[in-house]
Design a protein around this motif. Structure first.
Motif, short mmCIF file in Angstrom:
data_model
loop_
_atom_site.label_atom_id
_atom_site.label_comp_id
_atom_site.label_asym_id
_atom_site.label_seq_id
_atom_site.Cartn_x
_atom_site.Cartn_y
_atom_site.Cartn_z
N ILE A 87 0.94 -1.21 0.08
CA ILE A 87 -0.04 0.06 -0.12
C ILE A 87 0.93 1.42 0.04
CG2 ILE A 87 -1.55 1.25 1.38
CD1 ILE A 87 -2.85 -1.33 2.30
N GLY A 88 1.88 1.32 0.71
CA GLY A 88 2.87 2.40 0.96
C GLY A 88 3.59 2.66 -0.40
N VAL A 89 4.28 1.65 -0.70
CA VAL A 89 5.21 1.91 -1.77
C VAL A 89 4.25 2.22 -3.29
CG1 VAL A 89 6.79 0.60 -3.39
CG2 VAL A 89 6.77 0.46 -0.79
N GLY A 90 2.98 1.31 -3.22
CA GLY A 90 2.41 1.41 -4.32
C GLY A 90 1.66 2.68 -4.50
N THR A 91 1.52 3.35 -3.47
CA THR A 91 0.82 4.54 -3.67
C THR A 91 2.11 5.67 -3.83
OG1 THR A 91 -0.82 4.26 -1.68
CG2 THR A 91 -0.65 6.36 -2.41
N MET A 92 3.13 5.37 -3.52
CA MET A 92 4.03 6.57 -3.66
C MET A 92 4.82 6.39 -4.88
SD MET A 92 5.68 6.95 0.07
CE MET A 92 5.73 5.51 0.89
N ILE A 93 5.30 5.16 -5.36
CA ILE A 93 6.03 5.06 -6.68
C ILE A 93 5.42 5.67 -7.77
CG2 ILE A 93 5.51 2.77 -7.39
CD1 ILE A 93 8.72 2.71 -6.44
N GLY A 94 4.28 5.66 -8.00
CA GLY A 94 3.71 6.23 -9.20
C GLY A 94 4.09 7.68 -9.47
N ALA A 95 4.15 8.52 -8.37
CA ALA A 95 4.32 9.66 -8.85
C ALA A 95 6.01 10.00 -8.64
CB ALA A 95 3.87 10.59 -7.50
N GLY A 96 6.74 9.79 -7.83
CA GLY A 96 8.12 10.30 -7.72
C GLY A 96 8.94 9.87 -9.00
N ILE A 97 8.53 8.48 -9.54
CA ILE A 97 9.58 8.11 -10.66
C ILE A 97 8.98 8.39 -11.93
CG2 ILE A 97 10.13 6.05 -11.67
CD1 ILE A 97 11.09 5.05 -8.90
N PHE A 98 7.72 8.36 -11.79
CA PHE A 98 7.03 8.22 -13.24
C PHE A 98 6.40 9.63 -13.81
CE2 PHE A 98 6.91 3.74 -12.07
CZ PHE A 98 7.58 3.25 -13.33
N VAL A 99 6.20 10.54 -12.73
CA VAL A 99 5.74 11.67 -12.98
C VAL A 99 6.77 13.08 -12.68
CG1 VAL A 99 3.71 13.65 -12.82
CG2 VAL A 99 3.36 11.03 -12.68
N PHE A 100 7.57 12.74 -11.57
CA PHE A 100 8.11 14.31 -11.42
C PHE A 100 9.54 14.24 -11.76
CE2 PHE A 100 5.53 14.46 -7.64
CZ PHE A 100 4.82 15.82 -7.82
N PRO A 101 10.23 13.16 -12.30
CA PRO A 101 11.82 13.51 -12.80
C PRO A 101 11.88 14.61 -13.63
CG PRO A 101 11.28 11.20 -12.51
CD PRO A 101 9.98 11.81 -12.51
N GLY A 102 11.00 14.74 -14.76
CA GLY A 102 11.30 15.88 -15.76
C GLY A 102 10.89 17.26 -15.04
N LEU A 103 9.81 17.26 -14.36
CA LEU A 103 9.45 18.61 -13.90
C LEU A 103 10.66 19.00 -12.63
CD1 LEU A 103 5.69 17.95 -13.09
CD2 LEU A 103 6.70 18.99 -15.00
N ALA A 104 10.95 17.86 -11.95
CA ALA A 104 12.13 18.34 -10.71
C ALA A 104 13.42 18.57 -11.39
CB ALA A 104 12.18 17.13 -10.05
N ALA A 105 13.84 17.88 -12.35
CA ALA A 105 14.98 18.32 -12.98
C ALA A 105 15.13 19.74 -13.79
CB ALA A 105 15.27 17.05 -14.01
N GLY A 106 13.89 19.81 -14.26
CA GLY A 106 13.89 21.22 -14.92
C GLY A 106 13.94 22.14 -14.06
N ASN A 107 13.20 22.29 -12.96
CA ASN A 107 13.66 23.14 -11.68
C ASN A 107 14.76 23.23 -11.27
OD1 ASN A 107 10.76 23.73 -12.13
ND2 ASN A 107 10.16 22.73 -10.44
#
Lengths: 279, 466
Positions: free
Chosen positions: B38-58
């Protein structure tokens, strides 16, 4: 839960148990929720409460001579917190459970009851069976009458406990018992006859007249299919658990076939008790 | 256990069930693997699959540090949450602890904010799903353009997930465990190759470029943005009433899932910025990690990561929708919202009203398509709760009531909860003004609701007096 003392047991035409048979009623602890029956048997009867599952009268009668744990359970999907279901349905469920318990009490069985809201009924069955020291679990099905019991026997081990339970159930009734062994090859028939013979003796020793016991040895390399076929002519099948848990027994196990194809109830004798007897 | 057990969900807690007076029992069915999932499944979707581009851009390659900051803050909160959860292993998580420790006002604000925070989080995951779905279509030779299609697919799946939650009764927990295990395996292989590549095993060593091209302030603002990647451990607490052996499994699942995803996040950013550089990541946007996989493994790699991204964002959205429904149940149980909100139907056994109250707003928010705003508001509302959880621990420890008997005690008390509270609130300060404004409006709305509807509810120390 309350228990009906033996002297209040309604007369249902049963004979008094013969000497030597463990008394199922008299030795029950007074408020015996968690204490195991001393030498009697205790059957767990899960009832899917709130979904209209009823315990057939014939089953109530057949279990009158053993200690019974009625487990009212309500399965809820994982979207729902169990407490959420409890908040809404507890009262109704307790009422329905009280009706079932009342039926068993009227038949004279010492009854304990539990009500559980669960995501996983199999886990609940297993847990309650362990907590309340139930040696067997009855999977309910429709049972208009219970006249014939099928007891498939696999090998020499485990026989004693299964037969002991069967003997307790049928003593003082007219229920007929078929002891069945499926031999894989013709050479094994003699051994099988001997096996069933001693089982029948044990059975007769605890109060079942010989003529009510039938012995059948079938040679077939598909034992489960054979058992399922023979079970069609019987009202209840009694099987020993062959894997460590009831969960496996029902979902991942040969007896799945028996339970699935059986139109009548299946009484599963739990493995820890069987292993105890092996020692 | 305590002699004066917490109301209203009182009862004796055992490893496998909660037993109430009257003989009714609630089975505990989620083990350690289920809790971690539940914990990992809820979190991993965002940090790896959505944020890297936005975060690296900032923040450039320093985005790895942003994720590390997030992980530290999350750990500082996960430890106090674990202690409270082992003392009160009940449904409702953070809401339950805060309402019992600090009273109904805080409870109402947090409880309602938690519901809406999870609504924002679910919407955020669904927008992410839409991005991956569009990416997958493009890969399959059906270029459908960006924007509108992302929203349309996100909305459709949001409606579908809600409907499935209402009518589906099959056991999806086992499926969720398999999906999480599969994702972790796939990502491990991907990161292993990526790390070898980054240190030069496959040719020239690649350098991520200037570590913090924009300076260090963006590291913190990015940490605030990507904190949505660390919301999942609190979802473990919302099902605390269903976790087996809660004294052991709750802390392990919460702390463990933060540590696992934290490591994966930091490594992913390092590998991604090393492989194609921050600028290329920024251009690729939400599906940047797909381009990294393409760089390593060509089209098969891109397809595999697209597939993984679809699964991950979907499972995150689903888990958040279910948690939000639990959050509503928790506040309705305490009469902070009408009991009707958590009614369940006998046919499916599901809380259809609560699910509708989650699915409706989720779909509306997905329609905005504002990834960053959705993420930050979700984080805002969670961070307020996290800070208050830490404070609730301090309050309860100081008052030391009889019933308080946690199996797990936070190390480094009182420094850890104090720093946890401060850093949670501090992180909010680094968010965009618009996100802060929306978050404050939601909280003000929650307070307004409390004053209007639930002013008479008393919960603080209310373990005996319901």
């Amino acid at each position: 839960m309350s228990e009906t003392p033996p002297d209040e047991r309604p007369s249902d035409g049963r004979e008094e148990p013969p000497d030597g048979r463990p008394s199922a009623n008299g030795e029950e602890p007074v408020d015996g929720d968690d204490t195991p029956p001393r030498d009697g048997h205790r059957v767990l009867v899960p009832v899917e409460i709130l979904r209209g599952e009823a315990v057939p009268d014939a089953v109530v009668e057949a279990l009158a001579s053993v200690s019974v744990v009625v487990l009212g359970y309500h399965e809820i999907p994982e979207q729902t917190a169990p407490g959420q279901a409890r908040m809404q349905f507890e009262e109704r469920a307790q009422n329905e459970l009280a009706d079932v318990v009342g039926a068993f009490e009227a038949a004279g069985a010492p009854v304990t009851s539990r009500l559980v809201f669960t995501h996983d009924p199999m886990k609940t069955f297993e847990r309650i069976a362990v907590e309340l020291s139930c040696d067997s679990i009855l999977l309910l099905r429709a049972a208009p009458t219970i006249d014939r019991l099928l007891v498939p026997i696999r090998g020499n081990v485990n026989v004693e406990h299964i037969v002991g339970l069967v003997g307790t159930l049928v003593a003082g009734t007219d229920i007929e018992v078929t002891l069945l062994h499926v031999a894989s090859e013709p050479e094994a028939v003699d051994d099988a006859e001997a096996l069933l013979g001693s089982a029948a003796e044990t059975l007769a020793g605890i109060g079942s007249e010989g003529e009510r016991i039938r012995r059948t040895v079938v040679v077939d390399d598909r034992p489960l299919e054979t058992i399922a076929e023979v079970a069609e002519d019987h009202d209840v099948t009694v099987v020993g658990e062959s894997r460590p848990s009831i969960r496996d027994r029902i979902f991942g196990d040969p007896s799945e076939l028996i339970a699935e194809r059986s139109v009548g109830p299946v009484l599963v004798v739990r493995r820890p008790y069987l292993e105890l007897d092996e020692e | 256990m305590s002699t004066d057990p917490p109301a209203p969900e009182s009862g004796t807690v055992t490893e496998d069930a909660t037993r109430h007076e009257g003989g009714t029992e609630l089975e505990r069915t989620i083990g350690l693997a289920g809790g971690l999932s539940i914990g990992v499944g809820t979190m991993i979707g965002a940090g790896i699959f959505v944020f890297p581009g936005l975060a690296a851009g900032n923040a450039g390659p320093a985005a790895a540090a942003s994720f590390a900051v997030g992980a530290v803050v999350a750990l500082l909160v996960a430890l106090p949450t674990s202690e409270l959860a082992t003392a009160m292993p009940k449904s409702g998580g953070g809401y339950f602890f805060i309402s019992r420790g600090m009273g109904a006002v805080y409870g109402a604000i947090v409880g309602i904010s938690l519901w809406l925070g999870l609504v924002f989080a679910s919407a955020f995951y669904l927008v992410g799903f839409g991005e991956y779905a569009v990416g997958a279509l493009a890969e399959a030779g059906v270029p459908v353009g960006g924007g509108t299609m992302v929203v349309v697919l996100g909305v459709a799946v949001g409606v579908g997930l809600t409907a499935m939650s209402v009518t589906g009764t099959e056991n999806t927990a086992a499926l969720q465990n398999v999906i999480v295990a599969l994702l972790l395996l796939l990502l491990s292989a991907f990161l292993f190759y990526g790390l070898l590549d980054a240190v030069g095993v496959f040719g020239a060593e690649t350098v991520p470029g200037t570590f913090a091209p924009e300076g260090y302030l963006p590291v913190l603002t990015t940490a605030a943005l990507v904190f949505t990647s660390y919301l999942g451990f609190a979802q473990v607490a919302t099902v605390a009433g269903e976790i087996t052996d809660p004294g052991r499994n709750l802390p392990l699942a919460m702390v463990g899932s933060v540590v696992i995803v934290g490591i994966f996040y930091v490594l992913t950013i390092f590998v991604a910025t090393s492989a194609i550089g921050s600028a290329a990541l920024e251009d690729a946007g939400e599906t940047a990690i797909v381009e990294v996989a393409r760089e390593f493994f060509g089209v098969p790699g891109a397809v595999a990561i697209l597939f993984a991204g679809l699964l991950a964002t979907l499972s995150s959205a689903n888990a958040s929708i279910l948690s939000a429904s639990r959050a509503l149940y928790a506040v309705s149980r305490d009469a902070i919202v009408p009991a009707g909100a958590s009614r369940i139907n006998l046919k499916y056994g599901t809380p259809h009203v609560a699910l509708a109250l989650v699915g409706g707003p989720v779909v509306a928010l997905v329609a905005t398509g504002q990834t960053e705003l959705l993420a930050e508001v979700a984080s805002f509302l969670h961070l307020v709760m996290y800070g208050l959880i830490c404070i609730a621990l301090l309050v309860i420890r100081r008052e030391d009531p009889d019933w308080y008997d946690p199996d797990f005690t936070v190390p480094g008390y009182p420094v850890v909860p104090a720093v946890g509270a401060l850093s949670s609130f501090a992180l909010i300060g680094f968010m965009q003004r618009s996100s802060q404004a929306v978050g404050l409006v939601v909280m003000a709305g929650a307070l307004g609701w409390y004053l209007y509807y639930a002013r008479d509810v008393r919960l603080k120390g209310g373990f005996g007096d319901e």
